[in-house]
Design a protein around this motif. Structure first.
Motif, PDB file in Angstrom:
ATOM      1  N   VAL A   5       0.820  -1.393  -0.073  1.00 36.27           N
ATOM      2  CA  VAL A   5       0.059  -0.188  -0.167  1.00 36.27           C
ATOM      3  C   VAL A   5       0.842   1.321   0.058  1.00 36.27           C
ATOM      4  N   VAL A   6       1.801   1.208   0.929  1.00 37.07           N
ATOM      5  CA  VAL A   6       2.825   2.400   0.975  1.00 37.07           C
ATOM      6  C   VAL A   6       3.497   2.419  -0.410  1.00 37.07           C
ATOM      7  N   HIS A   7       3.974   1.476  -1.077  1.00 43.58           N
ATOM      8  CA  HIS A   7       4.601   1.646  -2.185  1.00 43.58           C
ATOM      9  C   HIS A   7       3.523   2.159  -3.352  1.00 43.58           C
ATOM     10  N   SER A   8       2.533   1.812  -3.571  1.00 41.05           N
ATOM     11  CA  SER A   8       1.378   2.146  -4.363  1.00 41.05           C
ATOM     12  C   SER A   8       1.239   3.887  -4.151  1.00 41.05           C
ATOM     13  N   ARG A   9       1.136   4.218  -2.833  1.00 39.89           N
ATOM     14  CA  ARG A   9       0.983   5.701  -2.814  1.00 39.89           C
ATOM     15  C   ARG A   9       2.009   6.364  -3.208  1.00 39.89           C
ATOM     16  N   GLU A  10       3.321   5.852  -2.789  1.00 40.93           N
ATOM     17  CA  GLU A  10       4.403   6.678  -3.164  1.00 40.93           C
ATOM     18  C   GLU A  10       4.540   6.635  -4.823  1.00 40.93           C
ATOM     19  N   THR A  11       4.356   5.590  -5.448  1.00 40.76           N
ATOM     20  CA  THR A  11       4.266   5.655  -6.814  1.00 40.76           C
ATOM     21  C   THR A  11       3.241   6.598  -7.606  1.00 40.76           C
ATOM     22  N   SER A  12       2.173   6.712  -6.769  1.00 35.93           N
ATOM     23  CA  SER A  12       0.941   7.488  -7.462  1.00 35.93           C
ATOM     24  C   SER A  12       1.523   8.835  -7.056  1.00 35.93           C
ATOM     25  N   ALA A  13       2.089   9.274  -6.065  1.00 30.78           N
ATOM     26  CA  ALA A  13       2.714  10.719  -5.742  1.00 30.78           C
ATOM     27  C   ALA A  13       3.660  10.850  -6.891  1.00 30.78           C
ATOM     28  N   LEU A  14       4.562  10.100  -7.171  1.00 28.62           N
ATOM     29  CA  LEU A  14       5.490  10.273  -8.101  1.00 28.62           C
ATOM     30  C   LEU A  14       4.915  10.474  -9.489  1.00 28.62           C
ATOM     31  N   LEU A  15       3.936   9.804  -9.972  1.00 30.24           N
ATOM     32  CA  LEU A  15       3.495  10.015 -11.282  1.00 30.24           C
ATOM     33  C   LEU A  15       2.112  10.752 -11.320  1.00 30.24           C
ATOM     34  N   GLU A  16       2.097  11.600 -10.307  1.00 32.01           N
ATOM     35  CA  GLU A  16       0.644  12.401 -10.324  1.00 32.01           C
ATOM     36  C   GLU A  16       0.917  13.464 -11.472  1.00 32.01           C
ATOM     37  N   ASP A 109       5.345  10.235 -19.415  1.00 32.66           N
ATOM     38  CA  ASP A 109       4.728  10.756 -20.580  1.00 32.66           C
ATOM     39  C   ASP A 109       3.406   9.993 -20.526  1.00 32.66           C
ATOM     40  N   ALA A 110       2.765   9.955 -21.677  1.00 35.29           N
ATOM     41  CA  ALA A 110       1.388   9.138 -21.881  1.00 35.29           C
ATOM     42  C   ALA A 110       1.574   7.982 -22.099  1.00 35.29           C
ATOM     43  N   THR A 111       2.787   7.440 -22.247  1.00 34.64           N
ATOM     44  CA  THR A 111       3.121   5.743 -22.513  1.00 34.64           C
ATOM     45  C   THR A 111       3.638   5.109 -21.272  1.00 34.64           C
ATOM     46  N   MET A 112       4.862   5.712 -20.686  1.00 37.96           N
ATOM     47  CA  MET A 112       5.343   5.082 -19.674  1.00 37.96           C
ATOM     48  C   MET A 112       6.278   5.816 -19.000  1.00 37.96           C
ATOM     49  N   PRO A 113       6.847   5.617 -17.672  1.00 39.65           N
ATOM     50  CA  PRO A 113       7.738   6.495 -16.880  1.00 39.65           C
ATOM     51  C   PRO A 113       9.092   6.638 -17.589  1.00 39.65           C
ATOM     52  N   THR A 114       9.622   7.669 -17.686  1.00 43.26           N
ATOM     53  CA  THR A 114      10.940   7.974 -18.189  1.00 43.26           C
ATOM     54  C   THR A 114      11.917   7.190 -17.860  1.00 43.26           C
ATOM     55  N   ALA A 115      11.953   6.821 -16.448  1.00 43.77           N
ATOM     56  CA  ALA A 115      12.852   5.618 -15.799  1.00 43.77           C
ATOM     57  C   ALA A 115      12.790   4.477 -16.663  1.00 43.77           C
ATOM     58  N   LEU A 116      11.591   3.960 -17.089  1.00 38.14           N
ATOM     59  CA  LEU A 116      11.688   2.778 -17.836  1.00 38.14           C
ATOM     60  C   LEU A 116      12.358   2.822 -19.086  1.00 38.14           C
ATOM     61  N   PHE A 117      11.819   3.963 -19.890  1.00 40.77           N
ATOM     62  CA  PHE A 117      12.454   4.130 -21.166  1.00 40.77           C
ATOM     63  C   PHE A 117      14.079   4.415 -21.082  1.00 40.77           C
ATOM     64  N   ALA A 118      14.787   4.776 -20.103  1.00 42.43           N
ATOM     65  CA  ALA A 118      16.165   5.067 -19.782  1.00 42.43           C
ATOM     66  C   ALA A 118      16.577   3.798 -19.490  1.00 42.43           C
TER      67      ALA A 118
END
Length: 431
Positions: A5-16, A109-118
């Protein structure tokens, strides 16, 4: 459960504020796993083809290159490739724009996190550098290789990848090959294979020949080479299909053309071997598959399945004949990086100009589909530009390292094997 749950909240905050496509994000996550499998795949492919006394060294050259490039990528490599072009010239990205990838933590962006593309593109860079090592097996100092890998990534791969992969965006200028020249290179025939093949040729010339050059090759473990080729084949679906950057019909078509071309090239290589030598070999079958994968890399999104058959067949027939160039011209490309990657990359890149179909994801018609000579000319210019730049700069890097620390092992070390000369471990404990 609480941690989830904590991880999910952190992820949502990062990608808000960023609605990423979860399907594409999951797809690229899987592609990253496939690309990572190409690291041991390449190590096994190369490691099985050298002598038992240098096989571990050969494999460590692959893993070492990944380590060097991975660190440089985070520090400034990603920025040099995908940053705003310095001076708007389309030559290299601003190395400070994404330095340290600090901003990638919260960007999407609209497709994926930049970190993933990196991460996805980092593996492209690392594998490209590692490809070069096959040309210098059995005779290059390990420290010199690591130095060359880092310098080549910075001075050659990062700029060329910017030329080919960095599209123009909102207030961002990308590379000149993809935007100004408008060449078609879906997954890196120029930036990866022609680039690495030209570098392999230059480095092999500067390094010089093995003491055993001209003698019949003695691979120590062909099953390892076949296993490595199989892992590379599997990872190549991620390499090419993932370049669609979407879980889409386009990615599916790319994977289909990748499979078709590889199968055709493997058969063509076997037929050439049978006709020329009277038998089919395991190394030949593995090399044929790789030649097809190389050739279809730039064209996988441009040619139809029938076009992919043609690309694979031509690469599978021409590349084994190109292996003889090293005896004719006297350069020692140990594991035929030039014959497979440089020649295969040129074939795939140029054949886009002949066989591209507007019905495929790249959306361009080649000469045989009514598109005229324009695209063919563009493909030739892109291929020659990358070849010349890589060959010249790679040769200069090799000469600089040669003068600073030396490139070549001693005759005694070459005779005794590089595993015992540079590494405590041995590939096999035979006692």
């Amino acid at each position: 459960m609480w941690m989830n749950v904590v991880h999910s909240r952190e992820t949502s905050a990062l990608l808000e504020g960023h609605d990423v496509d979860t399907g594409t994000t999951a797809f690229i996550l899987c592609c990253i796993i496939g690309l990572t499998l190409m690291i041991p795949g390449l190590a096994l492919f190369y490691g099985g083809m050298v002598s038992v006394k240098s096989s571990l060294n050969m494999m460590l050259m692959t893993f070492g290159a990944v380590g060097v490039v991975g660190v440089l990528w985070v520090l400034f490599g990603y920025s040099m490739v995908f940053g705003d072009s310095v001076g708007g010239a389309g030559i290299v990205g601003d190395p400070t724009e994404w330095a340290g990838l600090t901003d990638a933590v919260a960007e999407a962006d609209a497709t994926m996190p930049t970190a993933l593309f990196a991460v996805f593109q980092a593996l492209f860079a690392a594998i490209t550098v590692a490809l070069i090592s096959g040309a210098v097996a059995d005779r290059m100092k390990f420290g010199a290789w690591m130095g060359f890998a880092g310098a080549w990534a910075v001075l050659v791969y990062f700029p060329v990848a910017h030329w080919v992969f960095a599209f123009d965006g909102d207030d961002i200028v990308g590379g000149w090959i993809v935007n100004k020249l408008e060449a078609v290179d879906f997954a890196g025939g120029t930036a990866v294979h022609i680039n690495a093949g030209a570098a392999a040729l230059a480095l092999a010339i500067v390094l010089g020949k093995r003491a055993t050059f001209g003698q019949a090759a003695r691979p120590h473990n062909i099953p390892l080479t076949l296993l490595g080729a199989g892992l590379l084949w599997a990872g190549w679906y991620a390499f090419n299909g993932g370049s669609a950057l979407a879980a889409s019909k386009g990615a599916a078509l790319v994977m289909l053309t990748t499979f078709v071309a590889t199968a055709a090239a493997m058969l063509a290589w076997m037929l050439v071997e049978k006709q020329r030598d009277g038998h089919v070999t395991g190394v030949g079958a593995a090399s044929g598959a790789i030649a097809g994968l190389v050739a279809i890399t730039p064209s996988c999104g441009a040619v139809t399945p029938m076009g992919a058959l043609a690309v694979g067949a031509v690469a599978g027939a021409v590349c084994p004949l190109a292996l003889g160039l090293k005896e004719r011209f006297g350069y020692d490309d140990t594991l035929d990086v030039v014959g497979v990657h440089l020649v295969g990359g040129l074939i795939g890149t140029v054949m886009v100009g002949l066989l591209a179909s507007e019905s495929m994801p790249s959306g361009r018609d080649g000469l045989l589909y009514g598109g005229g000579l324009g695209l063919l000319g563009v493909q030739v210019v892109a291929a020659v530009a990358v070849l010349l730049y890589s060959a010249v700069v790679s040769g200069l890097i090799a000469l600089a390292i040669k003068s600073l620390m030396g490139l070549r092992v001693s005759p005694e070390e070459e005779e005794g094997g590089l595993d015992s000369a540079f590494h405590r471990d041995r590939a096999y404990d035979l006692v």
